[in-house]
Design a protein around this motif. Structure first.
Motif, mmCIF file in Angstrom:
data_model
loop_
_atom_site.group_PDB
_atom_site.id
_atom_site.type_symbol
_atom_site.label_atom_id
_atom_site.label_comp_id
_atom_site.label_asym_id
_atom_site.label_seq_id
_atom_site.Cartn_x
_atom_site.Cartn_y
_atom_site.Cartn_z
ATOM 1 N N ILE A 15 2.023 0.456 8.115
ATOM 2 C CA ILE A 15 3.382 0.933 8.301
ATOM 3 C C ILE A 15 4.360 -0.231 8.475
ATOM 4 N N ASP A 16 5.490 -0.155 7.775
ATOM 5 C CA ASP A 16 6.572 -1.145 7.897
ATOM 6 C C ASP A 16 6.324 -2.474 7.191
ATOM 7 N N HIS A 17 5.235 -2.589 6.462
ATOM 8 C CA HIS A 17 5.009 -3.858 5.773
ATOM 9 C C HIS A 17 5.777 -3.942 4.459
ATOM 10 N N GLY A 18 6.419 -2.821 4.053
ATOM 11 C CA GLY A 18 7.338 -2.904 2.919
ATOM 12 C C GLY A 18 6.940 -2.107 1.699
ATOM 13 N N LYS A 19 6.048 -1.124 1.890
ATOM 14 C CA LYS A 19 5.573 -0.312 0.765
ATOM 15 C C LYS A 19 6.735 0.358 0.013
ATOM 16 N N SER A 20 7.600 1.057 0.739
ATOM 17 C CA SER A 20 8.689 1.785 0.079
ATOM 18 C C SER A 20 9.654 0.831 -0.603
ATOM 19 N N THR A 21 9.927 -0.298 0.034
ATOM 20 C CA THR A 21 10.878 -1.245 -0.555
ATOM 21 C C THR A 21 10.312 -1.816 -1.859
ATOM 22 N N ILE A 22 9.021 -2.131 -1.857
ATOM 23 C CA ILE A 22 8.403 -2.639 -3.090
ATOM 24 C C ILE A 22 8.428 -1.567 -4.180
ATOM 25 N N ILE A 132 1.650 -10.498 -0.751
ATOM 26 C CA ILE A 132 2.134 -10.890 0.574
ATOM 27 C C ILE A 132 3.651 -10.783 0.537
ATOM 28 N N ASN A 133 4.171 -9.860 1.332
ATOM 29 C CA ASN A 133 5.592 -9.505 1.270
ATOM 30 C C ASN A 133 6.355 -10.105 2.456
ATOM 31 N N LYS A 134 7.651 -10.088 2.361
ATOM 32 C CA LYS A 134 8.563 -10.597 3.400
ATOM 33 C C LYS A 134 8.443 -12.110 3.555
ATOM 34 N N ILE A 135 8.231 -12.806 2.406
ATOM 35 C CA ILE A 135 8.110 -14.261 2.509
ATOM 36 C C ILE A 135 9.445 -14.914 2.852
ATOM 37 N N ASP A 136 10.526 -14.107 2.840
ATOM 38 C CA ASP A 136 11.833 -14.652 3.228
ATOM 39 C C ASP A 136 11.947 -14.840 4.742
ATOM 40 N N LEU A 137 11.094 -14.184 5.504
ATOM 41 C CA LEU A 137 11.207 -14.276 6.964
ATOM 42 C C LEU A 137 10.860 -15.687 7.440
ATOM 43 N N PRO A 138 11.613 -16.196 8.431
ATOM 44 C CA PRO A 138 11.323 -17.536 8.950
ATOM 45 C C PRO A 138 9.890 -17.632 9.500
ATOM 46 N N THR A 163 5.912 -12.034 -2.441
ATOM 47 C CA THR A 163 7.155 -11.321 -2.739
ATOM 48 C C THR A 163 8.080 -11.283 -1.533
ATOM 49 N N SER A 164 9.341 -11.104 -1.841
ATOM 50 C CA SER A 164 10.277 -10.621 -0.850
ATOM 51 C C SER A 164 10.926 -9.399 -1.483
ATOM 52 N N ALA A 165 10.479 -8.244 -1.053
ATOM 53 C CA ALA A 165 11.028 -7.019 -1.640
ATOM 54 C C ALA A 165 12.502 -6.908 -1.302
ATOM 55 N N LYS A 166 12.870 -7.486 -0.171
ATOM 56 C CA LYS A 166 14.258 -7.426 0.250
ATOM 57 C C LYS A 166 15.154 -8.168 -0.742
ATOM 58 N N VAL A 167 14.758 -9.386 -1.087
ATOM 59 C CA VAL A 167 15.556 -10.210 -1.990
ATOM 60 C C VAL A 167 15.222 -9.929 -3.466
HETATM 61 P P1 GTP Z 1 6.594 3.213 6.046
HETATM 62 O O1 GTP Z 1 7.287 4.043 5.004
HETATM 63 O O2 GTP Z 1 7.073 3.486 7.443
HETATM 64 O O3 GTP Z 1 5.112 3.155 5.897
HETATM 65 O O4 GTP Z 1 7.064 1.727 5.837
HETATM 66 P P2 GTP Z 1 6.921 0.912 4.516
HETATM 67 O O5 GTP Z 1 5.655 0.166 4.526
HETATM 68 O O6 GTP Z 1 7.245 1.749 3.350
HETATM 69 O O7 GTP Z 1 8.018 -0.181 4.761
HETATM 70 P P3 GTP Z 1 9.514 -0.166 4.242
HETATM 71 O O8 GTP Z 1 9.560 -0.463 2.801
HETATM 72 O O9 GTP Z 1 10.229 1.010 4.748
HETATM 73 O O10 GTP Z 1 9.993 -1.497 4.984
HETATM 74 C C1 GTP Z 1 9.960 -1.592 6.403
HETATM 75 C C2 GTP Z 1 11.078 -2.532 6.844
HETATM 76 O O11 GTP Z 1 10.849 -3.844 6.345
HETATM 77 C C3 GTP Z 1 12.430 -2.116 6.313
HETATM 78 O O12 GTP Z 1 13.375 -2.332 7.338
HETATM 79 C C4 GTP Z 1 12.653 -3.047 5.143
HETATM 80 O O13 GTP Z 1 14.030 -3.274 4.923
HETATM 81 C C5 GTP Z 1 11.957 -4.300 5.596
HETATM 82 N N1 GTP Z 1 11.490 -5.101 4.468
HETATM 83 C C6 GTP Z 1 10.801 -4.677 3.376
HETATM 84 N N2 GTP Z 1 10.539 -5.712 2.555
HETATM 85 C C7 GTP Z 1 11.065 -6.813 3.147
HETATM 86 C C8 GTP Z 1 11.130 -8.192 2.784
HETATM 87 O O14 GTP Z 1 10.641 -8.641 1.754
HETATM 88 N N3 GTP Z 1 11.749 -9.022 3.662
HETATM 89 C C9 GTP Z 1 12.302 -8.590 4.809
HETATM 90 N N4 GTP Z 1 12.897 -9.476 5.604
HETATM 91 N N5 GTP Z 1 12.282 -7.306 5.173
HETATM 92 C C10 GTP Z 1 11.666 -6.420 4.355
#
Ligand code: GTP
Length: 598
Positions: A15-22, A132-138, A163-167
């Motif tokens: 949970i929260d590792h970025g599945k939906s964003t990817i 490996i996601n969120k590589i933008d984080l410090p 990846t950085s799904a955010k960027v």
């Molecule tokens: P669930 O749906 O709860 O299982 O979460 P998820 O795994 O789908 O994660 P989600 O994509 O909702 O991302 C969780 C949080 O991480 C969100 O606040 C995103 O904006 C953030 N996030 C996702 N990808 C990145 C990234 O590459 N970098 C950063 N800094 N934040 C990210």
């Protein structure tokens, strides 16, 4: 050949590792409809849907990706539910794929749910593509996470996509890697039809809409199909893909993921994991892995207002149309009147159902404390299964009571192992093993009674490990325990809906706690109310709620009528979710006190 250009995959993650964003990024960089022929059809379909108000859950979407090799690939991205309550569904969705994109947070590393999901993927022989996601984080440390993936999961992570799904970094590379790393399906087009059902939703116009993965053969409208678990036959009315709206197709063939309708009336007939075959030339064996889903947690559900009983039944029936895991049957409680015993996959599932009944169907409900099911061996050799503590037979007729146990995997940093073990021990846990995953993280495995887990285990775990622990569990077996029934008496009358089953060693303590908690949550009445906890005839704890004459109007000094009305209304609102039991008013919290004893 078409199969060579198909890639079926899921994304698995904690949970929260970025599945939906990817997933969103992947959707952005691909075409969700084939440009030429589909446009008109898609619009038609959308209008139709809008007209009829049909909404279909998006759980498998077809995407078109033009790769660097100048070929166009069909991606089926299959979504999986993300909670332990639903791990069987996750496993069936994964069975529809050839590959899994494993997303791990570059700062958090591998966590319990990462492992649980990736194990399900490995069980289904999927190719795992680590990301490996969120590589933008410090605080990102991709090299450390690579090593964790290798040590803990045992797959090569040297080529993990960063990846950085955010960027948006790394997503184009990820798409290429899906093409090169995820195997194409290899089903036999000429073999008898075999298709896996991995989800089903009810639609009032088309009946049940099944999400399917065709493994072998071809299926098209007009075909006579058979569901292999129970042998019922249906005629296919429509097949298609979600793209992301429903798009009709002439047929679905081996390797395809899409939907199928066949005027099926209820999702209860279409179990997830079942195999669809042809009625005329059936396959000889179903696909592996089918299991009938079983509720794990049961609770009584009663309308606050007895006159709403039929509304509650109708609402439950509506919810069941779309939820094969929801079970209910009428039940009567002396205390609460007419209601339903409902079975759920877990507490989250139970909360979801309760909330939907209250919000969408506008019902006020009293739910009794959740219980597990108990297997009871009677002295006369017969066996009984009960899911309501009030039904426990007379102890003198019982030879043995068995309760469900789970295998719980708790992943926690080194420093908190002591706290976890202390907690698990306190919850009647039996230590199984402990693996050091690396120098700082430990996977602790316990056998625990499910009844202790559904209470406050997860909250306790989080608070005793400052939120660092993660938990995953699955039912392992039923084990004999020294269990007894505790009755709660109000005003000298036993309240059946407050009875619970408890281990003998904890009975006295729990009885005392419940009594003192009930004293807090049950408001004063116009007379004194004694509360007692009793095992059989033996009272183990008692307390008394003092009488209180609640005369709100006395404060109004006669005059102001609007103020008077306001007060009365306030009192009425405060009464919601109270249930009169005999002549005592009991609030909803009282039934859940057993869940919150600390
Ligand atoms: P669930 O749906 O709860 O299982 O979460 P998820 O795994 O789908 O994660 P989600 O994509 O909702 O991302 C969780 C949080 O991480 C969100 O606040 C995103 O904006 C953030 N996030 C996702 N990808 C990145 C990234 O590459 N970098 C950063 N800094 N934040 C990210």
């Amino acid at each position: 050949e078409r199969q060579k250009h198909i890639r079926n995959f899921s994304i698995v993650a904690h949970i929260d590792h970025g599945k939906s964003t990817i997933a969103d990024r992947i959707l952005e960089l691909t075409d969700s409809v084939a440009p030429r022929d589909m446009q008109a059809q898609l619009l038609d379909n959308m209008d139709l849907e809008r007209e009829r108000g049909i909404t279909i859950k998006l759980n498998a979407v077809e995407l078109h990706y033009h790769a660097k090799d100048d070929q166009t690939y069909i991606f089926h991205l299959i979504d999986t539910p993300g909670h332990v309550d639903f791990s069987y569904e996750v496993s069936r969705s994964l069975a529809a794929c050839e590959g899994a994109v494993l997303v791990v947070d570059a700062a958090q590393g591998v966590e319990a749910q990462t492992l649980a999901n990736v194990y399900l993927a490995i069980d289904n022989d999927l190719e795992i593509l680590p990301v490996i996601n969120k590589i933008d984080l410090p605080s990102a440390d991709p090299d450390k996470v690579k090593k964790e993936i290798e040590d803990m999961i045992g797959i090569d992570a040297s080529e993990a996509v960063l990846t950085s799904a955010k960027v948006g970094t790394g997503i184009p590379e990820l798409l290429e890697r899906i093409v090169t790393d995820v195997p194409a399906p290899t089903g036999d087009l000429t073999a008898p039809l075999k298709a896996l059902i991995f989800d089903s939703v009810y639609d009032s116009y088309r009946g049940v809409v099944l999400s399917i993965r065709v493994v072998d053969g071809v299926v098209k409208p007009g075909d006579q199909i058979k569901l292999m678990s129970h042998g019922h036959e249906y005629e296919v009315t429509e097949v298609g893909v979600m793209s992301p709206k429903a798009v009709q197709r002439d047929y679905l063939m081996a390797g395809d993921v899409g939907y199928l309708t066949a005027s099926i009336k209820s999702v209860q007939e279409t179990d997830v994991g079942d195999t669809i075959t042809s009625a005329e030339t059936p396959a000889d064996k179903p696909l592996p892995g089918y299991r009938k889903i079983q509720p794990m947690v049961y609770s009584g559900m009663y309308p606050v207002d007895n006159a709403k009983y039929n509304d509650l039944r109708e609402s439950l029936e509506k919810l069941r149309l779309n939820d094969a895991a929801l079970e209910f049957e009428p039940e009567t409680s002396q205390a609460l009147g007419f209601g339903f015993r409902c079975g759920f996959l877990g507490l989250l599932h139970m909360d979801v159902i309760q909330e939907r009944l209250e919000r969408e169907f506008n019902l006020d409900l009293i739910m009794t404390a959740p219980s597990v099911d108990y297997h009871i061996e009677m002295t006369d050799g017969t066996e009984k299964v009960i899911d309501n503590p009030a039904q426990l037979p007379d102890p003198s007729l019982i030879k043995e009571i068995r309760e469900p146990y789970v295998k719980a995997e708790i992943m926690v940093p080194n420093d908190y192992v002591g706290a976890v073990m202390e907690l698990a021990q306190r919850k009647r846990g039996e230590f199984v093993t402990m693996d050091y995953l690396d120098t700082y993280r430990v996977n602790v495995i316990y056998q625990l009674p499910l009844s202790e887990i559904i209470y406050d285990f997860f909250d306790d775990l989080k608070s005793s490990t400052r939120g660092y622990a993660s938990l995953d569990y699955e039912i392992s077996d039923y084990r004999a325990s020294d269990l007894i029934k505790m009755d709660i008496l109000l005003n000298g009358e036993p309240v059946d809906a407050l009875s619970f089953i408890v281990h003998r060693d904890f009975a006295a303590d729990r009885g005392r706690l419940i009594v003192s908690k009930l004293k807090e949550v049950i408001p004063r009445q116009q007379f004194e109310v004694p509360i007692q906890a009793a095992i059989g005839n033996k009272v183990v704890s008692r307390a008394t709620i003092k009488a209180y004459r609640k005369n709100v109007l006395a404060k109004c000094y006669g005059g102001d009528i609007t103020r008077k009305r306001k007060l009365l209304e306030k009192q009425k609102a405060g009464k919601k979710r109270m249930k009169a039991v005999g002549n005592v008013e009991i609030p909803q919290e009282a039934f859940m006190t057993v869940l919150k004893l600390n």
